[in-house]
Write an enzyme that holds these catalytic residues in place. Sequence first.
Site, short mmCIF file in Angstrom:
data_model
loop_
_atom_site.label_atom_id
_atom_site.label_comp_id
_atom_site.label_asym_id
_atom_site.label_seq_id
_atom_site.Cartn_x
_atom_site.Cartn_y
_atom_site.Cartn_z
N ASP A 68 48.26 29.38 38.36
CA ASP A 68 49.11 28.82 39.41
C ASP A 68 48.26 27.86 40.25
O ASP A 68 48.25 26.65 39.99
CB ASP A 68 49.66 29.99 40.25
CG ASP A 68 50.47 29.58 41.47
OD1 ASP A 68 50.49 28.39 41.80
OD2 ASP A 68 51.07 30.46 42.14
N LYS A 73 54.87 24.81 40.06
CA LYS A 73 55.54 24.65 41.35
C LYS A 73 55.59 23.15 41.60
O LYS A 73 54.53 22.52 41.76
CB LYS A 73 54.74 25.34 42.46
CG LYS A 73 54.75 26.86 42.37
CD LYS A 73 53.82 27.49 43.38
CE LYS A 73 53.90 29.01 43.29
NZ LYS A 73 52.77 29.66 44.00
N GLY A 76 57.29 30.06 43.27
CA GLY A 76 57.93 29.83 44.56
C GLY A 76 56.92 29.89 45.69
O GLY A 76 55.84 30.45 45.55
N LYS A 79 52.27 41.53 43.87
CA LYS A 79 51.07 40.92 44.44
C LYS A 79 50.01 42.01 44.49
O LYS A 79 50.28 43.15 44.92
CB LYS A 79 51.36 40.40 45.85
CG LYS A 79 52.35 39.23 45.88
CD LYS A 79 51.70 37.93 45.43
CE LYS A 79 52.62 36.74 45.66
NZ LYS A 79 52.00 35.47 45.21
N LYS A 116 57.35 41.01 39.72
CA LYS A 116 55.97 40.56 39.92
C LYS A 116 55.40 41.25 41.14
O LYS A 116 56.05 41.30 42.19
CB LYS A 116 55.98 39.04 40.08
CG LYS A 116 54.74 38.43 40.71
CD LYS A 116 54.76 36.93 40.51
CE LYS A 116 54.19 36.19 41.69
NZ LYS A 116 54.30 34.72 41.51
N ASP A 172 50.13 39.22 40.41
CA ASP A 172 49.59 37.95 40.94
C ASP A 172 48.50 38.28 41.94
O ASP A 172 48.76 38.90 42.97
CB ASP A 172 50.71 37.14 41.60
CG ASP A 172 50.23 35.76 42.06
OD1 ASP A 172 49.06 35.42 41.82
OD2 ASP A 172 51.05 35.03 42.66
N GLU A 191 48.52 36.78 36.77
CA GLU A 191 48.56 35.45 37.39
C GLU A 191 47.35 35.22 38.29
O GLU A 191 47.05 36.06 39.15
CB GLU A 191 49.87 35.32 38.18
CG GLU A 191 50.09 33.95 38.79
CD GLU A 191 51.46 33.85 39.47
OE1 GLU A 191 52.33 34.71 39.23
OE2 GLU A 191 51.64 32.89 40.24
N SER A 202 59.35 38.63 43.35
CA SER A 202 57.95 38.78 43.68
C SER A 202 57.87 39.73 44.86
O SER A 202 58.49 39.48 45.90
CB SER A 202 57.39 37.40 44.04
OG SER A 202 56.09 37.52 44.55
MG MG Z 1 51.08 32.72 42.30
#
Ligand code: MG
Length: 373
Positions: free
Chosen positions: A245, A269, A297, A170, A168, A195, A220, A143
């Site tokens: 999430d 998670k 995570g 952000k 991934k 995400d 996400e 990520s």
């Molecule tokens: Mg997330």
Amino acid sequence: MPTTTAAPLRIDSAELRVVRLPLIAPFTTSTGTMYDKVFPLLTLRSGDLEGYAEGVMDPMPDFLDDTIAGGIDFLQQAILPQVIGASFENPEALNRILRPWRGNWMAKAMVDMAYWDLWAKSMNLPLSTVLGGLGDAVPVGISLGIDDIRDTVEKARMNQALGYRRIKLKIMPGHDLELVSAVRAALPDTPLTVDANTAYTLADMKVMHALDALGLDYIEQPLAYDDLHDHAVLQSRLKTPICLDESIRSAADARKALAGGAARVINIKVGRVAGHLEARRIHDIAAAWDVPVWCGGMLEAGIGRAHNIHLATQPNFRKPGDTSSISRYFKRDIVLEPLEVKNGLMPVPPGPGIGVQLDRAFLAEVSGEALTF
Ligand code: MG
């Protein structure tokens, strides 16, 4: 045949401390920048055995509404007095204590997770085995936090070359299409996801349609943490699966999201959803819908990371998780075993329970005074 029934475990005592570990580099998402990882660490003791769990709440309610101070107060006032001195046959028996209380999923998760670790140790089995998991390693991706576009492309290239199974990114409004297009152009065949950590609304359909054309594995949590309805509206207009999430705190949330068409992938998670028992239920309801899950995570240190690895051995974890090498985040960990990825695979720590041991000397350096119960 050997008996596999564990004797009830009496919880003799507990210890709570707050740990502060400096991050090697700051980590930015759409909700803010983190410089240190601050987390509560719970130890439950039964005879000679110890079970451990990290809480994934932040100091302030910026990811979800849980906070470290609120979680510690809840454990201290409500849960630990009911748990210390009591005996539990199994995680379900323990969860009967946790369930009546509202919210506080992350604090409940700490007690559930530490108990599973103890329970597995009492049977001399790895946690993965007790959870019904398979295999001795789990596939993982990375990520990448919000950063300069050129640096991000470079990091994505480097980590893909290291064998990580998915990248991934952000994103947030204003830091999305240009970034994702640049990484997509550099790595045309690598599984790529984004995400948003809740940063968009249905007014952002133009950006969502543009993301939809970039061949992402999933998008996400694009919309608000408490809004399954608008996620369902968005999913009906996109071909790219939506992954939830923040919106999934329980198996009931997962059932409603899947029945309502709000998601086609779920990020589990264990620390967000009240522990392994509830995580397992979310895993199972998603499997019933033929929806894959993966393990997210929260920049966990070694205890939380070890729990995540064992969690992700369960069979419906069909997409690479976020449990990358600890050395990407911290100079030194609070556990002795190095949790490092090889060829995109994170080995499951062998041995009973979560399979890692505390580095007690270092823990004393990076944590405040322990509260004992
Ligand atoms: Mg997330």
